[in-house]
Design an enzyme around this catalytic site. Structure first.
Site, mmCIF file in Angstrom:
data_model
loop_
_atom_site.group_PDB
_atom_site.id
_atom_site.type_symbol
_atom_site.label_atom_id
_atom_site.label_comp_id
_atom_site.label_asym_id
_atom_site.label_seq_id
_atom_site.Cartn_x
_atom_site.Cartn_y
_atom_site.Cartn_z
ATOM 1 N N CYS A 81 -12.692 63.296 77.237
ATOM 2 C CA CYS A 81 -14.156 63.197 77.067
ATOM 3 C C CYS A 81 -14.873 64.504 77.343
ATOM 4 O O CYS A 81 -15.979 64.716 76.858
ATOM 5 C CB CYS A 81 -14.730 62.174 78.029
ATOM 6 S SG CYS A 81 -13.918 60.612 77.963
HETATM 7 N N1 CO8 Z 1 -16.637 40.507 72.464
HETATM 8 C C1 CO8 Z 1 -17.034 39.456 73.245
HETATM 9 N N2 CO8 Z 1 -16.791 39.392 74.556
HETATM 10 C C2 CO8 Z 1 -16.134 40.426 75.112
HETATM 11 C C3 CO8 Z 1 -15.688 41.543 74.367
HETATM 12 C C4 CO8 Z 1 -15.960 41.532 72.979
HETATM 13 N N3 CO8 Z 1 -15.573 42.540 72.183
HETATM 14 N N4 CO8 Z 1 -15.078 42.408 75.203
HETATM 15 C C5 CO8 Z 1 -15.133 41.861 76.416
HETATM 16 N N5 CO8 Z 1 -15.752 40.665 76.388
HETATM 17 C C6 CO8 Z 1 -16.011 39.729 77.485
HETATM 18 C C7 CO8 Z 1 -15.028 39.921 78.632
HETATM 19 O O1 CO8 Z 1 -13.842 39.215 78.446
HETATM 20 C C8 CO8 Z 1 -15.825 39.383 79.804
HETATM 21 O O2 CO8 Z 1 -15.743 38.003 79.833
HETATM 22 P P1 CO8 Z 1 -15.688 37.228 81.239
HETATM 23 O O3 CO8 Z 1 -16.951 37.603 81.967
HETATM 24 O O4 CO8 Z 1 -15.581 35.791 80.846
HETATM 25 O O5 CO8 Z 1 -14.473 37.773 81.940
HETATM 26 C C9 CO8 Z 1 -17.255 39.768 79.467
HETATM 27 O O6 CO8 Z 1 -17.279 39.972 78.042
HETATM 28 C C10 CO8 Z 1 -17.685 41.021 80.159
HETATM 29 O O7 CO8 Z 1 -16.622 42.002 80.001
HETATM 30 P P2 CO8 Z 1 -16.651 43.378 80.704
HETATM 31 O O8 CO8 Z 1 -16.976 43.205 82.151
HETATM 32 O O9 CO8 Z 1 -15.405 44.157 80.335
HETATM 33 O O10 CO8 Z 1 -17.898 44.014 79.912
HETATM 34 P P3 CO8 Z 1 -18.770 45.227 80.297
HETATM 35 O O11 CO8 Z 1 -20.168 44.762 80.374
HETATM 36 O O12 CO8 Z 1 -18.194 46.026 81.434
HETATM 37 O O13 CO8 Z 1 -18.626 46.123 78.994
HETATM 38 C C11 CO8 Z 1 -17.470 48.158 78.399
HETATM 39 C C12 CO8 Z 1 -17.364 46.643 78.613
HETATM 40 C C13 CO8 Z 1 -18.413 48.376 77.243
HETATM 41 C C14 CO8 Z 1 -16.088 48.690 78.042
HETATM 42 C C15 CO8 Z 1 -18.018 48.828 79.675
HETATM 43 O O14 CO8 Z 1 -17.292 48.431 80.801
HETATM 44 C C16 CO8 Z 1 -17.976 50.330 79.604
HETATM 45 O O15 CO8 Z 1 -18.494 50.945 78.716
HETATM 46 N N6 CO8 Z 1 -17.379 50.989 80.589
HETATM 47 C C17 CO8 Z 1 -17.296 52.436 80.640
HETATM 48 C C18 CO8 Z 1 -16.433 52.851 79.529
HETATM 49 C C19 CO8 Z 1 -16.286 54.324 79.400
HETATM 50 O O16 CO8 Z 1 -17.144 55.128 79.609
HETATM 51 N N7 CO8 Z 1 -15.129 54.649 78.999
HETATM 52 C C20 CO8 Z 1 -14.832 55.980 78.766
HETATM 53 C C21 CO8 Z 1 -14.275 55.980 77.468
HETATM 54 S S1 CO8 Z 1 -13.126 57.238 77.392
HETATM 55 C C22 CO8 Z 1 -13.797 58.485 76.526
HETATM 56 O O17 CO8 Z 1 -14.987 58.577 76.412
HETATM 57 C C23 CO8 Z 1 -12.841 59.447 75.814
HETATM 58 C C24 CO8 Z 1 -11.411 59.064 75.944
HETATM 59 C C25 CO8 Z 1 -10.564 59.747 74.971
HETATM 60 C C26 CO8 Z 1 -10.842 59.348 73.527
HETATM 61 C C27 CO8 Z 1 -10.125 58.143 73.067
HETATM 62 C C28 CO8 Z 1 -10.221 57.974 71.579
HETATM 63 C C29 CO8 Z 1 -9.511 56.758 71.051
#
Ligand code: CO8
Length: 374
Positions: free
Chosen positions: A157
């Site tokens: 990132c």
């Molecule tokens: N549709 C419906 N429901 C879903 C989905 C979906 N797609 N996904 C998850 N849910 C559900 C879960 O199962 C969960 O259900 P329950 O409460 O019953 O357990 C509920 O929704 C809530 O899930 P989460 O707690 O996981 O949801 P969040 O509100 O935390 O959102 C995110 C998930 C969006 C992933 C969030 O946690 C986030 O953005 N976190 C930070 C992510 C981040 O910054 N990551 C860095 C990425 S890495 C990067 O930037 C570069 C890496 C290298 C590049 C890679 C290229 C491929």
């Protein structure tokens, strides 16, 4: 005399193909339904986990993403494939990543009024390069006809900000006079489109920047780099295990752990405070407070992360004008997000105004620059 280093141009290239949340979710849900039907008995006996369904509403609310660009759309929405069709090219042909790097590079060169003769170093810095060697940067260098040297670097990132940091230091040290930094973020081959939790996160794009000294810069919009700041702290919470040892491990090279995977909640909780502390310390180095910063070009991973970070730094007055969000159109583009935001939202800056460019994410890694419009 200390040289003043400036950003004198930036470039953004986006693919012609886009995938909306609705399209992506329809394909994923059809795949999940088919998987669950095929594995009905094993799911009932508890041997196989049922695939949960995805939703476009969840994606937009949880991430701020509405759509993403993809270099190749074919194959991504095909439930028998769920990965793009990107044919391997001959060794004598231009590589895919060099191709998209060149699109962004040419735009940055045009914005900075530079030709190949003016540039003496090329850095390609991104989350993945499609091969180990020869460097994509050297291929781009050759295509553009740039003399000097080039190299690739990977910092997930923070690849873009760390790449700009290196360019800044090279110019300060007089090992280069004008540096082209390119971020060809071809993320779609590494996305697990069969994984509900991460299938929506990323998009493809390429960005570029030109750095040089104040005395050679002629472009309309120039930004003095006042300082750079970087920090890393090892974490397994964002990871991809694909690598050159995949061939000899005798495990499935297509397994989910070989693709992007993360503990999204943990990342959110751990990275936000790190980023807030990092940015505060950086601007304080210049005796600046948050109210002195005209614009924040922040990493674009998740809208709720940006909202939280901005609210702690700036307070209630967070707008598209002072902290632009590009996630809705582009999704998370690995290291390129803050550079896209800069590219699209900088021309109205007035001389003397300050801005902060900052990335945060995998590694963990945080990279920032404090800049001032000339
Ligand atoms: N549709 C419906 N429901 C879903 C989905 C979906 N797609 N996904 C998850 N849910 C559900 C879960 O199962 C969960 O259900 P329950 O409460 O019953 O357990 C509920 O929704 C809530 O899930 P989460 O707690 O996981 O949801 P969040 O509100 O935390 O959102 C995110 C998930 C969006 C992933 C969030 O946690 C986030 O953005 N976190 C930070 C992510 C981040 O910054 N990551 C860095 C990425 S890495 C990067 O930037 C570069 C890496 C290298 C590049 C890679 C290229 C491929």
């Amino acid at each position: 005399m200390t040289k003043k280093v400036v950003i004198s141009g930036s470039g953004l290239w986006k693919p012609e193909h886009a995938i909306s949340n609705e399209e992506l979710v329809a394909a994923y849900n059809a795949y999940a339904e088919s998987f669950n039907r095929q594995h009905e008995q094993d799911i009932l006996s508890g041997e196989v986990a049922e695939k949960p369904f995805s939703s476009a509403e969840f994606i937009e609310k949880a991430s701020g993403i509405k759509s993403r660009y993809v270099y190749v759309k074919e194959g991504v929405l095909d439930i028998e494939r769920m990965r793009p069709v990107i044919p391997e090219r001959e060794e004598t042909a231009l590589s895919h990543q060099a191709e998209i790097a060149l699109h962004a590079a040419k735009k940055a060169m045009q914005a900075a009024n530079k030709t190949a003769d003016d540039i003496d170093a090329v850095i390609v810095s991104c989350a993945y390069t499609q091969r180990a060697y020869p460097a994509i940067a050297i291929e781009v260098q050759a295509e553009l006809g740039i003399k000097g040297f080039g190299f690739d670097m990977l910092v997930a990132c923070s690849a873009a900000t760390f790449g700009v940091h290196r360019a800044y230091e090279m110019i300060k040290a007089d090992t280069a006079k004008c540096v082209l930094v390119i971020n060809p973020e071809l993320t779609s081959p590494q996305i697990n489109f069969k994984d509900r939790d991460s299938h929506f996160i990323f998009g493809d794009v390429a960005t570029a920047m030109i750095l040089e000294t104040e005395d050679t810069a002629t472009s309309e919009h120039q930004y003095n780099i006042l300082s750079t700041k970087a920090v890393t702290s090892y974490s397994n919470n964002i990871r991809s295990n694909f690598g050159y040892l995949s061939r000899v491990h005798d495990t499935d090279p297509y397994a989910a752990d070989k693709l992007f995977h993360q503990q999204g909640r943990k990342v959110f909780k751990e990275v936000c405070p790190m980023a807030i502390r990092h940015i505060r310390e950086h601007i304080e180095r210049h005796s600046l407070g948050a109210s002195d910063i005209r614009r924040w070009w922040l990493h674009q991973a998740n809208i709720n992360m940006n909202k939280l970070i901005c609210s702690k730094l700036i307070g209630d007055d967070v707008t598209q004008d002072n902290a632009p969000i590009v996630l809705d159109e582009f999704a998370n583009t690995a290291s390129a997000g803050s550079i896209i935001a800069f590219n699209l939202y900088h021309e109205d800056m007035q001389p003397g105004e300050y801005g902060v460019l900052c990335s945060f994410g995998a590694g963990y890694s945080i990279g920032s620059l404090v800049i001032k419009k000339r």
